[in-house]
Every structure is written in structure tokens, then in C-alpha cells.
Scaffold this motif. Sequence first.
Motif, PDB file in Angstrom:
ATOM      1  N   GLY A   1       0.802  -1.216   0.000  1.00 35.36           N
ATOM      2  CA  GLY A   1       0.000   0.000   0.000  1.00 35.36           C
ATOM      3  C   GLY A   1       0.833   1.264   0.000  1.00 35.36           C
ATOM      4  O   GLY A   1       0.599   2.189  -0.791  1.00 35.36           O
TER       5      GLY A   1
ATOM      6  N   PRO B   1      -6.080  -4.522  -5.778  1.00 32.80           N
ATOM      7  CA  PRO B   1      -6.188  -3.328  -4.925  1.00 32.80           C
ATOM      8  C   PRO B   1      -5.076  -2.324  -5.191  1.00 32.80           C
ATOM      9  O   PRO B   1      -5.291  -1.106  -5.073  1.00 32.80           O
ATOM     10  CB  PRO B   1      -6.114  -3.887  -3.498  1.00 32.80           C
TER      11      PRO B   1
ATOM     12  N   GLY C   1      -5.824   1.506  -6.224  1.00 32.42           N
ATOM     13  CA  GLY C   1      -5.242   2.569  -5.417  1.00 32.42           C
ATOM     14  C   GLY C   1      -4.368   3.510  -6.228  1.00 32.42           C
ATOM     15  O   GLY C   1      -4.439   4.741  -6.073  1.00 32.42           O
TER      16      GLY C   1
ATOM     17  N   ILE D   1      -5.693   0.225   0.413  1.00 33.37           N
ATOM     18  CA  ILE D   1      -5.021  -0.915  -0.223  1.00 33.37           C
ATOM     19  C   ILE D   1      -4.659  -1.966   0.816  1.00 33.37           C
ATOM     20  O   ILE D   1      -4.891  -3.171   0.625  1.00 33.37           O
ATOM     21  CB  ILE D   1      -3.752  -0.449  -0.976  1.00 33.37           C
TER      22      ILE D   1
END
Length: 205
Positions: free
Chosen positions: A96, A152, A156, A181
Amino acid sequence: MLILETIGVFAFAISGAFLAVRRDFDLVGIVVLAIVTAIGGGVLRDVIIGDTPPAAFTEWPYFAAPIAAAFVTFLFHPAVERQMRTVLIFDAFGLGLFCVAGTAKALDYGLGPLPAAALGVTTGVGGGLLRDIVARETPVLVDPNSTLYAIPAVVGALGVAVLWELEVYEPIWGLVIAGWIILVRLVAMWRGWHAPTARHDGERP
């Protein structure tokens, strides 16, 4: 961006160090895998956008963080459950944070929204891919048994690019998207969500 990436470096380094412990690597192997995992995606991004030498070789936190993570893991791993899930949890945080930071840096260097998002995803998954290859594991990125990973990250990265194009992107939005994320990745691991696979002849739709 340096703070965001340093946190991501540490998280990715922990995941690499834990995997090295699981594979019974020695201290040198643990440090090497932690560093490769932590800076692999960022180095690839910087080379592509022409930011050379890469930040990993000019900013001391990028090397200090993975070395610290490797020694922490080496010393205290018996206190933590030694299984793949531990690696994947830290990998989710690195994914992320690196995805957002990579996309933002690519946009800052003048790339368009789609190329920047693609490079952000590359930044996020690159270190984990190298980690798994070096450790002789099936890369999470292409493992059909792995839960949602790249999807994801793609969503993102596109979110960062859209906000940037609308000229409303702020660091707080980067943290929110990175958190999303991470959350989706962790929930996918918990709930067993997988990306769709191609059907073979004879299978029901």
C-alpha cells in the motif's frame, strides 16, 4: 514522500526477513533478502523515470531501515508466529505505501496518469516479486492460490492519479489510499478473496 517510503521500506524489509527466517537463511541471507525486498521496486521505478542514482543509494534511511528490520527479525522472530501469514501482513503494508508513493513520484516526474499508475503498481509489487524469486517461492503476484494482490494496488494507484489530475491530491489522501489498499489486502487474506481465473473447457460459467 521520504517518510512514507521509509515506512514502506521497513514493512517490506520485515516481510523479506521473515521469509528468509522461514527458509532457514543465515544472518547474511536475512539481511540481503530484507534489502532486496525493501528497495527492489523503488530502484526499478527510479531507473525508469530517470532519477539516478536511485534514491535508495543516496538517502541513508533506505538502507538503514531494511538493515534494522533484518536484525530485529533475526533477534526477535521466536516471539512472533513463524508462518507465511506474518510475511503477507507486512507485505500488505509495504504494498500500500509503496504503490501510493511510487505513483505520486512518477506523476511528479511528469508521467501521464496511466503510466504513473502502472509504475506505482510496479513499485509496490517489485520488491515482493524479487523476494519470492530469491527465496525460491512461487511469487505472490502470479500465484493462482494467492488472495487479491495486484487488483487493490491497481485501483489505489489509479485513485492517486485521478486526484493528482484533478489537482486535489494531498499527502493525507495518499495515506488514506494506502490504508485502503492495506485493508483490502488484509480482508482478502481473511475472507479468501481471489482474482478470477480463466475457465477451462467443460467448466460451468
